[in-house]
Design a protein around this motif. Structure first.
Motif, PDB file in Angstrom:
ATOM      1  N   ASN A  86       0.828  -1.214   0.000  1.00 26.66           N
ATOM      2  CA  ASN A  86       0.000   0.000   0.000  1.00 26.66           C
ATOM      3  C   ASN A  86       0.856   1.254   0.000  1.00 26.66           C
ATOM      4  OD1 ASN A  86      -2.444  -1.254  -0.180  1.00 26.66           O
ATOM      5  ND2 ASN A  86      -2.738  -1.402   2.032  1.00 26.66           N
ATOM      6  N   LYS A  87       1.995   1.164   0.690  1.00 27.74           N
ATOM      7  CA  LYS A  87       2.903   2.307   0.716  1.00 27.74           C
ATOM      8  C   LYS A  87       3.483   2.565  -0.686  1.00 27.74           C
ATOM      9  CE  LYS A  87       6.926   3.867   3.284  1.00 27.74           C
ATOM     10  NZ  LYS A  87       7.939   3.541   4.262  1.00 27.74           N
ATOM     11  N   VAL A  88       3.789   1.490  -1.405  1.00 24.00           N
ATOM     12  CA  VAL A  88       4.324   1.627  -2.774  1.00 24.00           C
ATOM     13  C   VAL A  88       3.278   2.276  -3.680  1.00 24.00           C
ATOM     14  CG1 VAL A  88       5.111   0.359  -4.824  1.00 24.00           C
ATOM     15  CG2 VAL A  88       5.876  -0.354  -2.557  1.00 24.00           C
ATOM     16  N   LEU A  89       2.039   1.796  -3.564  1.00 24.74           N
ATOM     17  CA  LEU A  89       0.975   2.319  -4.434  1.00 24.74           C
ATOM     18  C   LEU A  89       0.561   3.732  -4.032  1.00 24.74           C
ATOM     19  CD1 LEU A  89      -1.293  -0.858  -4.683  1.00 24.74           C
ATOM     20  CD2 LEU A  89       0.221   0.020  -6.453  1.00 24.74           C
ATOM     21  N   GLY A  90       0.711   4.052  -2.755  1.00 21.29           N
ATOM     22  CA  GLY A  90       0.371   5.391  -2.262  1.00 21.29           C
ATOM     23  C   GLY A  90      -1.034   5.787  -2.664  1.00 21.29           C
ATOM     24  N   LYS A  91      -1.172   7.034  -3.092  1.00 21.27           N
ATOM     25  CA  LYS A  91      -2.517   7.534  -3.433  1.00 21.27           C
ATOM     26  C   LYS A  91      -3.011   6.963  -4.755  1.00 21.27           C
ATOM     27  CE  LYS A  91      -2.161  11.977  -1.076  1.00 21.27           C
ATOM     28  NZ  LYS A  91      -0.767  12.408  -1.167  1.00 21.27           N
ATOM     29  N   ASP A  92      -2.103   6.315  -5.499  1.00 12.99           N
ATOM     30  CA  ASP A  92      -2.478   5.826  -6.827  1.00 12.99           C
ATOM     31  C   ASP A  92      -3.383   4.611  -6.805  1.00 12.99           C
ATOM     32  OD1 ASP A  92      -1.233   7.710  -8.223  1.00 12.99           O
ATOM     33  OD2 ASP A  92       0.471   6.493  -8.866  1.00 12.99           O
ATOM     34  N   LYS A  93      -3.542   3.992  -5.607  1.00  7.19           N
ATOM     35  CA  LYS A  93      -4.149   2.671  -5.663  1.00  7.19           C
ATOM     36  C   LYS A  93      -5.588   2.660  -6.191  1.00  7.19           C
ATOM     37  CE  LYS A  93      -5.192   2.003  -0.752  1.00  7.19           C
ATOM     38  NZ  LYS A  93      -4.272   2.856   0.010  1.00  7.19           N
ATOM     39  N   ASN A  94      -6.270   3.781  -6.091  1.00  7.16           N
ATOM     40  CA  ASN A  94      -7.622   3.805  -6.647  1.00  7.16           C
ATOM     41  C   ASN A  94      -7.674   4.464  -8.018  1.00  7.16           C
ATOM     42  OD1 ASN A  94      -8.840   2.563  -4.409  1.00  7.16           O
ATOM     43  ND2 ASN A  94      -8.609   4.462  -3.272  1.00  7.16           N
ATOM     44  N   LYS A  95      -6.524   4.841  -8.537  1.00  9.88           N
ATOM     45  CA  LYS A  95      -6.521   5.561  -9.816  1.00  9.88           C
ATOM     46  C   LYS A  95      -6.397   4.600 -10.987  1.00  9.88           C
ATOM     47  CE  LYS A  95      -4.699   9.900  -8.122  1.00  9.88           C
ATOM     48  NZ  LYS A  95      -3.385  10.450  -7.855  1.00  9.88           N
ATOM     49  N   ASN A  96      -6.426   5.208 -12.168  1.00 10.61           N
ATOM     50  CA  ASN A  96      -6.396   4.418 -13.382  1.00 10.61           C
ATOM     51  C   ASN A  96      -4.955   4.031 -13.741  1.00 10.61           C
ATOM     52  OD1 ASN A  96      -7.008   3.319 -15.753  1.00 10.61           O
ATOM     53  ND2 ASN A  96      -7.671   5.208 -16.758  1.00 10.61           N
ATOM     54  N   VAL A  97      -4.407   3.087 -12.989  1.00 11.04           N
ATOM     55  CA  VAL A  97      -3.011   2.697 -13.236  1.00 11.04           C
ATOM     56  C   VAL A  97      -2.953   1.243 -13.694  1.00 11.04           C
ATOM     57  CG1 VAL A  97      -1.858   4.305 -11.664  1.00 11.04           C
ATOM     58  CG2 VAL A  97      -2.790   2.164 -10.768  1.00 11.04           C
ATOM     59  N   LYS A  98      -1.863   0.918 -14.372  1.00  8.35           N
ATOM     60  CA  LYS A  98      -1.681  -0.470 -14.829  1.00  8.35           C
ATOM     61  C   LYS A  98      -0.690  -1.171 -13.900  1.00  8.35           C
ATOM     62  CE  LYS A  98      -2.605  -0.163 -19.780  1.00  8.35           C
ATOM     63  NZ  LYS A  98      -2.993   1.249 -19.941  1.00  8.35           N
ATOM     64  N   ILE A  99      -1.154  -2.295 -13.360  1.00 10.04           N
ATOM     65  CA  ILE A  99      -0.352  -3.044 -12.383  1.00 10.04           C
ATOM     66  C   ILE A  99      -0.096  -4.448 -12.912  1.00 10.04           C
ATOM     67  CG2 ILE A  99      -0.401  -4.042 -10.049  1.00 10.04           C
ATOM     68  CD1 ILE A  99      -2.242  -1.735  -9.202  1.00 10.04           C
ATOM     69  N   LEU A 100       1.140  -4.916 -12.805  1.00 12.49           N
ATOM     70  CA  LEU A 100       1.438  -6.308 -13.164  1.00 12.49           C
ATOM     71  C   LEU A 100       1.809  -7.084 -11.907  1.00 12.49           C
ATOM     72  CD1 LEU A 100       2.093  -8.657 -15.120  1.00 12.49           C
ATOM     73  CD2 LEU A 100       4.366  -7.658 -15.449  1.00 12.49           C
ATOM     74  N   ASP A 101       1.090  -8.179 -11.656  1.00 13.99           N
ATOM     75  CA  ASP A 101       1.427  -9.072 -10.545  1.00 13.99           C
ATOM     76  C   ASP A 101       2.223 -10.246 -11.114  1.00 13.99           C
ATOM     77  OD1 ASP A 101       1.596 -10.790  -8.420  1.00 13.99           O
ATOM     78  OD2 ASP A 101      -0.557 -10.889  -8.011  1.00 13.99           O
ATOM     79  N   LEU A 102       3.505 -10.273 -10.795  1.00 11.88           N
ATOM     80  CA  LEU A 102       4.404 -11.304 -11.334  1.00 11.88           C
ATOM     81  C   LEU A 102       4.399 -12.532 -10.429  1.00 11.88           C
ATOM     82  CD1 LEU A 102       7.777  -9.573 -12.292  1.00 11.88           C
ATOM     83  CD2 LEU A 102       6.169 -10.696 -13.821  1.00 11.88           C
ATOM     84  N   GLY A 103       4.099 -13.690 -11.003  1.00 11.91           N
ATOM     85  CA  GLY A 103       3.989 -14.898 -10.177  1.00 11.91           C
ATOM     86  C   GLY A 103       2.780 -14.763  -9.281  1.00 11.91           C
ATOM     87  N   CYS A 104       1.636 -14.477  -9.903  1.00 10.51           N
ATOM     88  CA  CYS A 104       0.441 -14.041  -9.148  1.00 10.51           C
ATOM     89  C   CYS A 104      -0.256 -15.180  -8.418  1.00 10.51           C
ATOM     90  CB  CYS A 104      -0.544 -13.354 -10.081  1.00 10.51           C
ATOM     91  SG  CYS A 104      -1.195 -14.435 -11.385  1.00 10.51           S
ATOM     92  N   GLY A 105       0.095 -16.449  -8.704  1.00 11.24           N
ATOM     93  CA  GLY A 105      -0.634 -17.569  -8.099  1.00 11.24           C
ATOM     94  C   GLY A 105      -2.127 -17.399  -8.354  1.00 11.24           C
ATOM     95  N   GLY A 106      -2.954 -17.619  -7.317  1.00 10.70           N
ATOM     96  CA  GLY A 106      -4.406 -17.518  -7.474  1.00 10.70           C
ATOM     97  C   GLY A 106      -4.930 -16.092  -7.470  1.00 10.70           C
ATOM     98  N   GLY A 107      -4.042 -15.097  -7.386  1.00  7.83           N
ATOM     99  CA  GLY A 107      -4.470 -13.693  -7.433  1.00  7.83           C
ATOM    100  C   GLY A 107      -4.654 -13.107  -6.040  1.00  7.83           C
TER     101      GLY A 107
END
Ligand SMILES: C[S@@+](CC[C@H](N)C(=O)[O-])C[C@H]1O[C@@H](n2cnc3c(N)ncnc32)[C@H](O)[C@@H]1O
Ligand SMILES: [Zn+2]
Length: 322
Positions: A86-107
């Protein structure tokens, strides 16, 4: 009937993914075909398969990380991985950003917010079938050959992948990550490492058991110290924003003790045997969660006083201009 998310995935496959090997456009027939190198990629349940199935992982880490009320409370108080993410995402977490989860397992439900676009890659199709119900796009792909255009993502998140990458492949993975990141993009990674703490010191006294229960059990074939991990990231063109050691002391979840030591290890120490049997007993009584909660409450406070190499790390970094 297909849900909206599923329809979106089917329609967009050739717009979203490129050939992970030669990085050229894909065309869709029954399969995806590279317009340049002519490789064919199967599609299973709308999940493009860019690499071979890995039997070791196929059924192993397939459960999603849920955001139930209890897990939310627990996560906010005691899950440092989530707090740092959450600290990495900061205020962006609800914004229109593209995120890649590497080795995401079941999500991970915590990675997907209303307006963000989340992509997941993993080796396991079974895990991806679960991740697909949470994320916008998923693909079976190897982290060292990513099926995305360069400069695509604002954030790369990854929990517990890098320790699974063989040493000789780690630099290629970092090169690929760097390629798909936008210039100001950030990485937030939780990385399993080779640790200098009492648990690892004890475990390593028995090399065969260490190999079996600490390395092979989960596929931790690429554990290196946190210091080495940081050097590697810097060498590959990343600037560290913060690096925090986690789970550095004996106060770790009881489930972790059971997983690592409820085996031949127990016979090596009477104290250990007593605690493992106690943790197994508490689990039968379903008392493991409150007990773990108390143990972790102490442990996570103590992490703050630990040295970098004492435990796994959470790493936040960005690209340098190199
Ligand atoms: C320990 S699990 C972590 C899963 C998930 N991130 C979580 O936090 O629960 C590691 C995952 O990495 C995946 N994995 C291992 N090597 C990989 C590679 N080279 N490329 C992509 N995924 C890989 C495995 O299939 C497995 O699902
Ligand atoms: Zn190609």
């Amino acid at each position: 009937m297909k849900n909206d998310n599923e329809t979106k995935v089917v329609n967009d496959l050739t717009k979203i993914f490129i050939c992970p090997y030669c990085k050229e456009e894909l065309k869709k027939n029954k399969e995806l075909i590279c317009s340049n190198c002519k490789r064919n990629f199967h599609i299973t349940d709308n999940i493009p398969q860019f690499t071979d199935i890995d039997e070791f992982y196929e059924e192993k880490f397939i459960k999603p990380f849920r955001a139930s009320i209890i897990s939310k409370i627990y996560a906010m108080l005691l899950n440092p991985r989530l707090q740092y993410t959450n600290k990495v995402l900061g205020k962006d977490k609800n914004k229109n950003v593209k995120i890649l989860d590497l080795g995401c397992g079941g999500g991970n439900y915590f990675f997907k917010k209303e307006n963000s676009e989340v992509y997941g890659i993993d080796l396991s199709v079974t895990a991806l079938k679960s991740a697909k119900t949470i994320y916008d796009y998923v693909a079976q792909a190897d982290a060292k050959h990513l099926p995305f255009e360069g400069n695509h993502f604002d954030y790369i998140l990854s929990w517990d992948l890098f320790g699974h990458i063989p040493f000789e492949e780690k630099d290629s993975v970092l090169k690929e990550i760097r390629r798909v990141m936008k210039n100001k993009a950030k990485i937030g990674m939780f990385i399993e490492t080779d640790q200098q703490n009492d648990i690892y010191t004890f475990a390593k006294r028995y090399p065969e058991l260490y190999q079996k229960y600490f390395i092979e059990q989960d596929g931790h074939i690429g554990l290196e110290s946190s210091t080495k991990v940081i050097e590697r990231f810097e060498k590959n063109g990343f600037k560290i924003i913060f690096a925090k050691p986690l789970y550095t002391n004996l106060f770790i979840p009881t489930a972790e003790y059971i997983k690592r030591f409820n085996n031949e290890y127990k016979e090596k120490s009477t104290k250990l045997k007593f605690f493992i049997n106690l943790f197994v007993f508490l689990k039968k009584l379903k008392l493991n969660y409150p007990i773990s909660f108390l143990i972790e409450f102490v442990g996570r406070k103590l992490d703050g006083f630990s040295k970098l190499d004492d435990g796994p790390i959470f790493l936040c970094c960005e690209k340098t201009n190199q």
